[in-house]
Design an enzyme around this catalytic site. Structure first.
Site, PDB file in Angstrom:
ATOM      1  N   ARG A 168       0.809  -1.222   0.000  1.00 46.13           N
ATOM      2  CA  ARG A 168       0.000   0.000   0.000  1.00 46.13           C
ATOM      3  C   ARG A 168       0.840   1.270   0.000  1.00 46.13           C
ATOM      4  O   ARG A 168       0.366   2.325  -0.368  1.00 46.13           O
ATOM      5  CB  ARG A 168      -0.954  -0.027   1.208  1.00 46.13           C
ATOM      6  CG  ARG A 168      -2.272  -0.723   0.849  1.00 46.13           C
ATOM      7  CD  ARG A 168      -2.853  -1.430   2.016  1.00 46.13           C
ATOM      8  NE  ARG A 168      -1.919  -2.419   2.507  1.00 46.13           N
ATOM      9  CZ  ARG A 168      -1.726  -3.601   1.910  1.00 46.13           C
ATOM     10  NH1 ARG A 168      -2.392  -3.913   0.817  1.00 46.13           N
ATOM     11  NH2 ARG A 168      -0.885  -4.452   2.403  1.00 46.13           N
TER      12      ARG A 168
ATOM     13  N   CYS B 105      -6.377  -4.163   3.316  1.00 48.29           N
ATOM     14  CA  CYS B 105      -5.525  -5.308   3.651  1.00 48.29           C
ATOM     15  C   CYS B 105      -6.107  -5.923   4.921  1.00 48.29           C
ATOM     16  O   CYS B 105      -7.129  -5.472   5.430  1.00 48.29           O
ATOM     17  CB  CYS B 105      -4.090  -4.860   3.885  1.00 48.29           C
ATOM     18  SG  CYS B 105      -3.902  -3.877   5.367  1.00 48.29           S
TER      19      CYS B 105
ATOM     20  N   ARG C 273      -7.563   0.954   4.755  1.00 50.27           N
ATOM     21  CA  ARG C 273      -6.436   1.779   4.273  1.00 50.27           C
ATOM     22  C   ARG C 273      -6.880   2.855   3.265  1.00 50.27           C
ATOM     23  O   ARG C 273      -6.406   2.930   2.142  1.00 50.27           O
ATOM     24  CB  ARG C 273      -5.350   0.891   3.648  1.00 50.27           C
ATOM     25  CG  ARG C 273      -4.931  -0.303   4.448  1.00 50.27           C
ATOM     26  CD  ARG C 273      -4.393  -0.024   5.831  1.00 50.27           C
ATOM     27  NE  ARG C 273      -3.114   0.624   5.878  1.00 50.27           N
ATOM     28  CZ  ARG C 273      -1.937  -0.025   5.860  1.00 50.27           C
ATOM     29  NH1 ARG C 273      -1.924  -1.313   5.761  1.00 50.27           N
ATOM     30  NH2 ARG C 273      -0.797   0.629   5.906  1.00 50.27           N
TER      31      ARG C 273
ATOM     32  N   SER D 290      -1.642  11.199  10.028  1.00 52.17           N
ATOM     33  CA  SER D 290      -1.430  10.099   9.080  1.00 52.17           C
ATOM     34  C   SER D 290       0.028  10.091   8.628  1.00 52.17           C
ATOM     35  O   SER D 290       0.514  11.072   8.058  1.00 52.17           O
ATOM     36  CB  SER D 290      -2.332  10.277   7.853  1.00 52.17           C
ATOM     37  OG  SER D 290      -1.832   9.527   6.748  1.00 52.17           O
ATOM     38  N   VAL D 291       0.711   8.977   8.847  1.00 52.22           N
ATOM     39  CA  VAL D 291       2.118   8.857   8.447  1.00 52.22           C
ATOM     40  C   VAL D 291       2.234   9.007   6.930  1.00 52.22           C
ATOM     41  O   VAL D 291       2.968   9.857   6.425  1.00 52.22           O
ATOM     42  CB  VAL D 291       2.699   7.505   8.905  1.00 52.22           C
ATOM     43  CG1 VAL D 291       4.072   7.242   8.308  1.00 52.22           C
ATOM     44  CG2 VAL D 291       2.748   7.426  10.426  1.00 52.22           C
TER      45      VAL D 291
ATOM     46  N   ILE E 236      -5.273   2.741  16.146  1.00 55.29           N
ATOM     47  CA  ILE E 236      -4.824   3.211  14.828  1.00 55.29           C
ATOM     48  C   ILE E 236      -5.564   2.499  13.698  1.00 55.29           C
ATOM     49  O   ILE E 236      -6.126   3.127  12.809  1.00 55.29           O
ATOM     50  CB  ILE E 236      -3.293   3.021  14.665  1.00 55.29           C
ATOM     51  CG1 ILE E 236      -2.536   3.686  15.811  1.00 55.29           C
ATOM     52  CG2 ILE E 236      -2.835   3.518  13.294  1.00 55.29           C
ATOM     53  CD1 ILE E 236      -2.638   5.205  15.860  1.00 55.29           C
TER      54      ILE E 236
HETATM   55  C1  EPZ Z   1       2.242   3.644   8.125  1.00 50.11           C
HETATM   56  O1  EPZ Z   1       1.055   3.242   7.463  1.00 50.11           O
HETATM   57  C2  EPZ Z   1       3.096   2.391   8.238  1.00 50.11           C
HETATM   58  N1  EPZ Z   1       3.398   1.893   6.906  1.00 50.11           N
HETATM   59  C3  EPZ Z   1       2.338   1.318   9.030  1.00 50.11           C
HETATM   60  O2  EPZ Z   1       3.211   0.208   9.172  1.00 50.11           O
HETATM   61  C4  EPZ Z   1       2.027   1.883  10.411  1.00 50.11           C
HETATM   62  O3  EPZ Z   1       1.271   0.928  11.133  1.00 50.11           O
HETATM   63  C5  EPZ Z   1       1.217   3.180  10.272  1.00 50.11           C
HETATM   64  O4  EPZ Z   1       1.948   4.124   9.459  1.00 50.11           O
HETATM   65  C6  EPZ Z   1       0.937   3.839  11.611  1.00 50.11           C
HETATM   66  O5  EPZ Z   1       2.138   4.113  12.257  1.00 50.11           O
HETATM   67  C7  EPZ Z   1       4.406   2.463   6.214  1.00 50.11           C
HETATM   68  O6  EPZ Z   1       5.042   3.399   6.650  1.00 50.11           O
HETATM   69  C8  EPZ Z   1       4.676   1.867   4.851  1.00 50.11           C
HETATM   70  P1  EPZ Z   1      -1.476   6.106   8.599  1.00 50.11           P
HETATM   71  P2  EPZ Z   1       0.020   4.369   6.914  1.00 50.11           P
HETATM   72  O7  EPZ Z   1      -1.743   6.887   7.371  1.00 50.11           O
HETATM   73  O8  EPZ Z   1       0.774   5.541   6.417  1.00 50.11           O
HETATM   74  C9  EPZ Z   1      -6.219   6.070   8.533  1.00 50.11           C
HETATM   75  C10 EPZ Z   1       3.850  -2.044   9.058  1.00 50.11           C
HETATM   76  O9  EPZ Z   1       3.460  -3.033   9.696  1.00 50.11           O
HETATM   77  N2  EPZ Z   1      -6.103   6.853   7.292  1.00 50.11           N
HETATM   78  O10 EPZ Z   1      -0.743   6.773   9.726  1.00 50.11           O
HETATM   79  O11 EPZ Z   1      -0.939   3.711   6.006  1.00 50.11           O
HETATM   80  C11 EPZ Z   1      -5.683   4.654   8.365  1.00 50.11           C
HETATM   81  O12 EPZ Z   1      -6.656   3.804   7.818  1.00 50.11           O
HETATM   82  C12 EPZ Z   1       2.833  -1.039   8.553  1.00 50.11           C
HETATM   83  O13 EPZ Z   1       5.046  -1.767   8.807  1.00 50.11           O
HETATM   84  C13 EPZ Z   1      -7.254   7.402   6.727  1.00 50.11           C
HETATM   85  O14 EPZ Z   1      -8.355   7.227   7.244  1.00 50.11           O
HETATM   86  O15 EPZ Z   1      -0.719   4.754   8.261  1.00 50.11           O
HETATM   87  C14 EPZ Z   1      -5.328   4.276   9.781  1.00 50.11           C
HETATM   88  O16 EPZ Z   1      -6.491   3.846  10.441  1.00 50.11           O
HETATM   89  C15 EPZ Z   1       1.402  -1.452   8.859  1.00 50.11           C
HETATM   90  N3  EPZ Z   1      -7.137   8.123   5.581  1.00 50.11           N
HETATM   91  C16 EPZ Z   1      -4.847   5.594  10.387  1.00 50.11           C
HETATM   92  O17 EPZ Z   1      -5.388   6.629   9.541  1.00 50.11           O
HETATM   93  C17 EPZ Z   1      -5.920   8.346   4.984  1.00 50.11           C
HETATM   94  O18 EPZ Z   1      -5.874   9.047   3.946  1.00 50.11           O
HETATM   95  C18 EPZ Z   1      -3.339   5.756  10.419  1.00 50.11           C
HETATM   96  O19 EPZ Z   1      -2.880   5.519   9.117  1.00 50.11           O
HETATM   97  C19 EPZ Z   1      -4.766   7.791   5.569  1.00 50.11           C
HETATM   98  C20 EPZ Z   1      -4.873   7.049   6.732  1.00 50.11           C
END
Ligand code: EPZ
Length: 417
Positions: free
Chosen positions: A92, A116, A121, A163-164, A327
């Site tokens: 992703r 996933c 996501r 959001s990371v 999260i």
């Molecule tokens: C990153 O994912 C990491 N992946 C994840 O690691 C990690 O768990 C996550 O950050 C949180 O720390 C990578 O860096 C490749 P988010 P990301 O955007 O960027 C929601 C691993 O095991 N959200 O911070 O996808 C989302 O669904 C992986 O190495 C929205 O709703 O995480 C989640 O519930 C797993 N809309 C929350 O925010 C968006 O546009 C945090 O997601 C984006 C995210």
């Protein structure tokens, strides 16, 4: 389909060198698309997600070569703007090429990541923020079709939710926008700081102006760059927990202990003895494992990527513990398999109640996602007898040489076809 066989129970003892960060590497690899100069990257972990990201870059026209120590990327002739479903669906983080492609070409077609095991996501936060830089987009046949007719223009953007990925996508896009961009309510995971350090090394102009606010002055030229990616803090946290679970004695090396403050204090509360040196954490697991309540949160809170692993440790605590997963909406996939090994874990929505004093039983198991699969290994290390873990392709996405690293510290583990 490959499997892992693990013969427990034994204490882990010795040294483990931590590899480069998968998540920092993925963002940095996507960011290389901004450059038309050679980039030399060191310390990339040899894991499947990195291979997938490299395949995605090659599909976009990047030239990628390897020496024994570095990866050399040359994007001077990179000219494709379509990131296809078959690559983005398995990893992703592929959505992270959207920002750089828009910054470089003013248009991009990137497959929606799709969900996933751990959640749907979505990328709404990425897309809403990009529109503030002048991007227009529509979703069509599973793809984001995005354009920036007048190029990207700097703006003030506040993320609705931390959001990371969205923070990373916007940092990369804004680096080449005209004028100044201020991003607030940013994620502050160390991998984001590593991305910023890389981009500034390339000649970008990015600075933190407060805890969760970043100021970016757009540039148009960058230079040839050498960069070594930070260590993988989730891999490090996983092996710290492995030492605590097996009442072992491990020296976790090639780390920056200060980045793992939350994990270290959590493990100390649970009873582990921990000594910290400049680039090493020495942990001795204790016989008595104390219960604890854990709530996952954005950095510097307890990381969601270690939630499955700490759950296994808390199964062995002297009393009941609670875990709240804040999260992702479906990150308890490991619970069913742990209960099959004798754990007593009840879940209700994003909350889990973990009975202590579990004696894990060896069993045949199935991995469901990257971090859940490593939690099954941790449980199997303490279960007397032979456990078998199927679908370990999940594991290979993010843990470099895991069976070799564990074998070197006394685990009886082998990969079978
Ligand atoms: C990153 O994912 C990491 N992946 C994840 O690691 C990690 O768990 C996550 O950050 C949180 O720390 C990578 O860096 C490749 P988010 P990301 O955007 O960027 C929601 C691993 O095991 N959200 O911070 O996808 C989302 O669904 C992986 O190495 C929205 O709703 O995480 C989640 O519930 C797993 N809309 C929350 O925010 C968006 O546009 C945090 O997601 C984006 C995210």
């Amino acid at each position: 389909m490959q499997k892992l066989e693990i013969f427990g129970a034994n204490k882990l003892k010795g040294k483990i060198k931590i590899s480069g960060s998968k998540n920092a590497s993925l963002a940095i690899l996507a960011a290389t698309l901004l450059s038309n100069k050679k980039i030399f990257l060191k310390n990339l972990p040899k894991v499947r997600d990195i291979e997938t990201m490299i395949s995605l870059l090659k599909s976009l026209g990047s030239k990628v070569n390897f020496t024994h120590k570095s990866l050399i990327i040359d994007n001077s002739d990179q000219n494709k703007k379509i990131a296809s479903y078959n690559l983005v669906k398995t990893m992703r983080a592929g959505i992270l090429v959207l920002g750089p492609l828009l910054a470089k070409f003013g248009s991009a077609k990137v497959s929606l990541p799709g969900g996933c095991a751990i959640g749907t996501r979505p990328i709404d936060i990425h897309l809403n923020a990009l529109t503030k830089l002048g991007v227009k987009y529509k979703i069509f046949q599973g793809y984001v079709l995005a354009t920036a007719p007048k190029g990207l223009k700097g703006s003030k953007i506040r993320f609705s939710t931390i959001s990371v990925g969205a923070t990373e996508n916007l940092i990369i896009a804004a680096s080449f926008a005209k004028g100044v961009t201020v991003l607030s309510n940013c994620a502050i995971e160390p991998e984001i700081n590593d991305l910023i350090n890389f981009l500034n090394q390339m000649g970008c102009n990015i600075q933190w102006i407060s805890k969760r606010t970043i100021k970016i002055k757009g540039v148009s030229m960058v230079k040839e760059t050498n960069y070594s990616v930070m260590f993988d803090r989730i891999e490090a946290g996983t092996y710290l927990i492995a030492a605590a679970i097996t009442q072992g004695n491990l020296k976790i090396q090639n780390v920056v202990p200060n980045i793992l403050k939350t994990e270290i204090s959590t493990l100390k509360k649970i009873g582990a003895k921990i000594k910290v040196k400049k680039q090493e954490i020495h942990i001795i697991g204790s016989k008595k494992i104390k219960n604890l309540n854990i709530r996952t949160a954005p950095y510097p809170g307890f990381p969601t990527d270690l939630q499955a692993q700490i759950m296994v440790l808390l199964c062995k605590a002297n009393k009941k513990s609670f875990i709240e997963e804040n999260i992702f909406e479906n990150r308890f996939m490991h619970v069913g398999e742990l209960n099959r090994m004798g754990a007593k874990i009840l879940t209700n929505g994003n909350k889990a109640i973990i009975e202590g004093n579990t004696k894990f039983m060896a069993a045949e198991l199935m991995a469901t996602d990257l971090r859940a699969s490593v939690s099954l290994i941790l449980a199997a290390l303490t279960a007397r007898g032979k456990s078998v873990i199927n679908r370990i392709y999940h594991l290979d996405r993010g843990y470099e040489n895991i069976e070799k690293k564990l074998k070197n510290v006394g685990a009886k583990i082998r990969r079978v076809n």
